[in-house]
Design a protein around this motif. Structure first.
Motif, mmCIF file in Angstrom:
data_model
loop_
_atom_site.group_PDB
_atom_site.id
_atom_site.type_symbol
_atom_site.label_atom_id
_atom_site.label_comp_id
_atom_site.label_asym_id
_atom_site.label_seq_id
_atom_site.Cartn_x
_atom_site.Cartn_y
_atom_site.Cartn_z
ATOM 1 N N THR A 263 0.834 -1.196 0.000
ATOM 2 C CA THR A 263 0.000 0.000 0.000
ATOM 3 C C THR A 263 0.869 1.247 0.000
ATOM 4 O O THR A 263 1.837 1.337 0.769
ATOM 5 C CB THR A 263 -0.912 0.020 1.234
ATOM 6 N N VAL A 264 0.530 2.195 -0.857
ATOM 7 C CA VAL A 264 1.211 3.489 -0.864
ATOM 8 C C VAL A 264 0.717 4.270 0.352
ATOM 9 O O VAL A 264 -0.475 4.481 0.532
ATOM 10 C CB VAL A 264 0.911 4.260 -2.166
ATOM 11 N N VAL A 265 1.634 4.684 1.199
ATOM 12 C CA VAL A 265 1.278 5.306 2.469
ATOM 13 C C VAL A 265 0.955 6.786 2.330
ATOM 14 O O VAL A 265 0.059 7.301 2.985
ATOM 15 C CB VAL A 265 2.420 5.087 3.491
ATOM 16 N N ALA A 266 1.687 7.477 1.470
ATOM 17 C CA ALA A 266 1.499 8.919 1.311
ATOM 18 C C ALA A 266 1.417 9.262 -0.172
ATOM 19 O O ALA A 266 2.017 8.590 -1.013
ATOM 20 C CB ALA A 266 2.648 9.686 1.971
ATOM 21 N N ASP A 267 0.656 10.309 -0.496
ATOM 22 C CA ASP A 267 0.523 10.747 -1.887
ATOM 23 C C ASP A 267 1.897 11.007 -2.502
ATOM 24 O O ASP A 267 2.807 11.520 -1.837
ATOM 25 C CB ASP A 267 -0.293 12.031 -1.970
ATOM 26 N N VAL A 268 2.029 10.649 -3.777
ATOM 27 C CA VAL A 268 3.267 10.898 -4.521
ATOM 28 C C VAL A 268 2.898 11.682 -5.780
ATOM 29 O O VAL A 268 2.060 11.235 -6.573
ATOM 30 C CB VAL A 268 3.978 9.592 -4.901
ATOM 31 N N ALA A 269 3.521 12.819 -5.976
ATOM 32 C CA ALA A 269 3.242 13.653 -7.148
ATOM 33 C C ALA A 269 3.917 13.075 -8.381
ATOM 34 O O ALA A 269 4.882 12.300 -8.291
ATOM 35 C CB ALA A 269 3.716 15.080 -6.903
ATOM 36 N N SER A 270 3.409 13.423 -9.539
ATOM 37 C CA SER A 270 4.043 13.005 -10.787
ATOM 38 C C SER A 270 5.489 13.483 -10.801
ATOM 39 O O SER A 270 5.786 14.624 -10.456
ATOM 40 C CB SER A 270 3.282 13.593 -11.981
ATOM 41 N N THR B 217 10.180 10.173 -6.990
ATOM 42 C CA THR B 217 11.117 9.041 -7.092
ATOM 43 C C THR B 217 11.219 8.242 -5.791
ATOM 44 O O THR B 217 11.977 7.288 -5.716
ATOM 45 C CB THR B 217 12.523 9.536 -7.480
ATOM 46 N N SER B 218 10.478 8.632 -4.777
ATOM 47 C CA SER B 218 10.532 7.943 -3.490
ATOM 48 C C SER B 218 9.124 7.545 -3.085
ATOM 49 O O SER B 218 8.247 8.398 -2.953
ATOM 50 C CB SER B 218 11.160 8.856 -2.432
ATOM 51 N N ILE B 219 8.884 6.240 -2.906
ATOM 52 C CA ILE B 219 7.555 5.725 -2.606
ATOM 53 C C ILE B 219 7.573 5.079 -1.219
ATOM 54 O O ILE B 219 8.345 4.145 -0.980
ATOM 55 C CB ILE B 219 7.103 4.662 -3.639
ATOM 56 N N GLN B 220 6.743 5.577 -0.318
ATOM 57 C CA GLN B 220 6.602 4.951 0.994
ATOM 58 C C GLN B 220 5.532 3.882 0.902
ATOM 59 O O GLN B 220 4.406 4.151 0.490
ATOM 60 C CB GLN B 220 6.210 5.991 2.045
ATOM 61 N N ILE B 221 5.896 2.663 1.283
ATOM 62 C CA ILE B 221 4.968 1.542 1.169
ATOM 63 C C ILE B 221 4.845 0.822 2.506
ATOM 64 O O ILE B 221 5.724 0.908 3.365
ATOM 65 C CB ILE B 221 5.413 0.539 0.086
ATOM 66 N N SER B 222 3.750 0.120 2.653
ATOM 67 C CA SER B 222 3.512 -0.693 3.843
ATOM 68 C C SER B 222 2.837 -1.984 3.391
ATOM 69 O O SER B 222 2.043 -1.982 2.460
ATOM 70 C CB SER B 222 2.600 0.058 4.819
ATOM 71 N N PRO B 223 3.188 -3.130 4.008
ATOM 72 C CA PRO B 223 4.153 -3.318 5.099
ATOM 73 C C PRO B 223 5.588 -3.255 4.599
ATOM 74 O O PRO B 223 5.827 -3.043 3.405
ATOM 75 C CB PRO B 223 3.806 -4.710 5.631
ATOM 76 N N ALA B 224 6.543 -3.466 5.508
ATOM 77 C CA ALA B 224 7.952 -3.399 5.132
ATOM 78 C C ALA B 224 8.290 -4.463 4.104
ATOM 79 O O ALA B 224 7.741 -5.565 4.120
ATOM 80 C CB ALA B 224 8.827 -3.577 6.374
ATOM 81 N N MET B 225 9.191 -4.128 3.185
ATOM 82 C CA MET B 225 9.669 -5.091 2.207
ATOM 83 C C MET B 225 10.952 -5.725 2.751
ATOM 84 O O MET B 225 12.011 -5.097 2.763
ATOM 85 C CB MET B 225 9.941 -4.411 0.856
#
Length: 434
Positions: A300-307, A310-318
């Motif tokens: 799941t993408v945790v926070a909005d990412v603008a077009s 280059t940095s995507i916060q995801i959950s759960p940990a990879m």
């Protein structure tokens, strides 16, 4: 309970609170299904712990072959449960209105107030589903989300089983549209006659169907819109955070479970919080054996990412596999069969820009909820106060006099908190917006 008050027609705050609590508890099925194991730890006697409790997650010790003993440290993980949410409803009564018979007062004032209060609390808890680790949907040939089928539900159940969720204690929270399509879809199947008959007669899903212990309609199911990401960006070679602690991030103001940050080439289009992404060749694993499930791991993408981000916060940990070749069941808390490389494509689940409903199936231990009694002593200016608990629900009622309007002002208050503890034990089931 109501008969206890018939001898005295004056309705005080204790009566209001006692009348309201059963309504609050029974109004919303989602509130009743969420686990409350740690609720009693807050605000108890002389051992009050404040507003935060760190919930320890299960340990995951490694298994080794042979006679040689491999020393391993025990890593403790925890998720904070913070009780910091307040909601209230103001009520204005005249003396005449407070002398109505109990049944009339309950129907005219208490019932609608409690219904709205419980619905508002449940809608707040719904925000936790933005951190759900998994998503399923039924698509048409153009990639549009259409009504889920029994196969969609069984896929969600399979995901929960792959992630070792217990077979009992599974609940489905669905909006009226999905309820209608599911009842219709199940009506012609070979199933227990009494249950199918009850579903057709009542027009709603019954319990113990398709491996789900309870089905509940809820019109407050979240409606989301996916980002416009074109699913062409690739990992840049920067290894994702491979740690059991991850990077603390927030979802709707609440600290999320363990998470990772993935570096990718600049994305074309946006990603919204709650979007689900996968990485080519990166499969989920059984959390006990660490064997691949054969299905791409969802994040799941945790926070909005603008077009262009280059940095995507995801959950759960990879968390990737063991690289030493010693442990036979992978590393502790492993979540994926392999880590993405510099050429791994990141794909978004579903059609870009589509609006959909986030129905969900979850195990009761995936989320924690706590309601705590509020301070209920009389203070200057307060005419009456009442605080009670019923089946884990707590509420306070306070009345004060408003000299400017010659009114008695009563407020109903609840104090609560919640936390997503096991995001892999929640599966969002997408359905179209009617």
């Amino acid at each position: 309970i109501l008969e206890l008050f018939m001898a005295n027609s004056i309705i005080n705050n204790s009566k209001i609170t006692i009348m309201g609590l059963p309504l609050f508890y029974n109004t919303n099925a989602f509130l009743r299904a969420v686990n409350r194991t740690f609720q009693s730890d807050f605000g108890t006697g002389n051992q009050k712990i404040g507003n935060t409790l760190n919930i320890r997650l299960p340990n995951d010790p490694q298994v080794y072959d042979g006679t040689d003993l491999q020393a391993q440290g025990i890593v403790e993980r925890s998720i904070p449960l913070v009780v910091n949410k307040r909601k209230n409803i103001p009520l204005y009564f005249s003396s005449e209105e407070r002398t109505l018979n109990v049944n009339m007062f309950r129907e005219r004032y208490i019932a609608p107030s409690i219904n709205n209060l419980a619905g508002s609390v449940a809608a707040d808890l719904m925000s936790m589903t933005l951190g759900a680790a998994n998503m399923v949907a039924n698509f048409d040939e153009d990639g549009n989300t259409i009504a889920p089928t029994s196969s969609t539900i069984m896929e969600a159940n399979q995901i929960l089983t792959n992630y070792s969720a217990p077979g009992t204690g599974r609940h489905a929270i669905i909006d009226p549209g999905m309820n209608a399509s599911t009842v219709i879809g199940m009506s012609g199947l070979f199933n227990p006659v009494p249950q199918i008959s009850r579903q057709v007669l009542e027009g709603k899903m019954s319990s113990q169907m398709l491996g789900i212990n309870s089905w509940s309609q809820d019109q407050t199911v979240i409606i989301s819109t996916r980002g416009t990401y074109d699913s062409k960006a690739t990992a840049t070679g920067s290894s994702p955070v491979q740690t059991v602690t991850g990077i603390p991030v927030t979802i709707s103001g609440e600290q999320s479970p363990n998470s990772s940050v993935i570096s990718v080439s600049a994305i074309n289009g946006t990603l919204n919080a709650g979007d689900v992404v996968t990485f080519a060749g990166v499969y989920g694993v059984n959390r006990v054996t660490k064997q691949s499930t054969g299905k791409l791991a969802q994040f799941t993408v945790v926070a909005d990412v603008a077009s262009g981000g280059t940095s995507i916060q995801i959950s759960p940990a990879m968390i990737g596999p063991d690289t030493t070749g010693i442990a036979t069941n992978g590393v502790s808390f492993q979540t994926v069969s392999s880590l993405p490389t510099s050429s791994t494509v990141m794909t978004m689940f579903g059609k870009p820009g589509e609006t959909y409903k986030r129905n969900f199936i979850f195990h009761t231990e995936a989320m924690q909820f706590a309601m705590v009694p509020l301070f209920d002593e009389m203070s200057k200016g307060v005419i009456d106060v009442g605080s009670h608990s019923f089946d884990g629900a707590s509420m306070r009622t306070v009345t004060a006099y408003n000299i400017m309007g010659d009114q008695l002002i009563t407020r109903l208050d609840v104090l609560y908190g919640y936390a997503m503890v096991r995001p892999e034990w929640v599966v969002v089931v997408c359905s179209p917006v009617d």
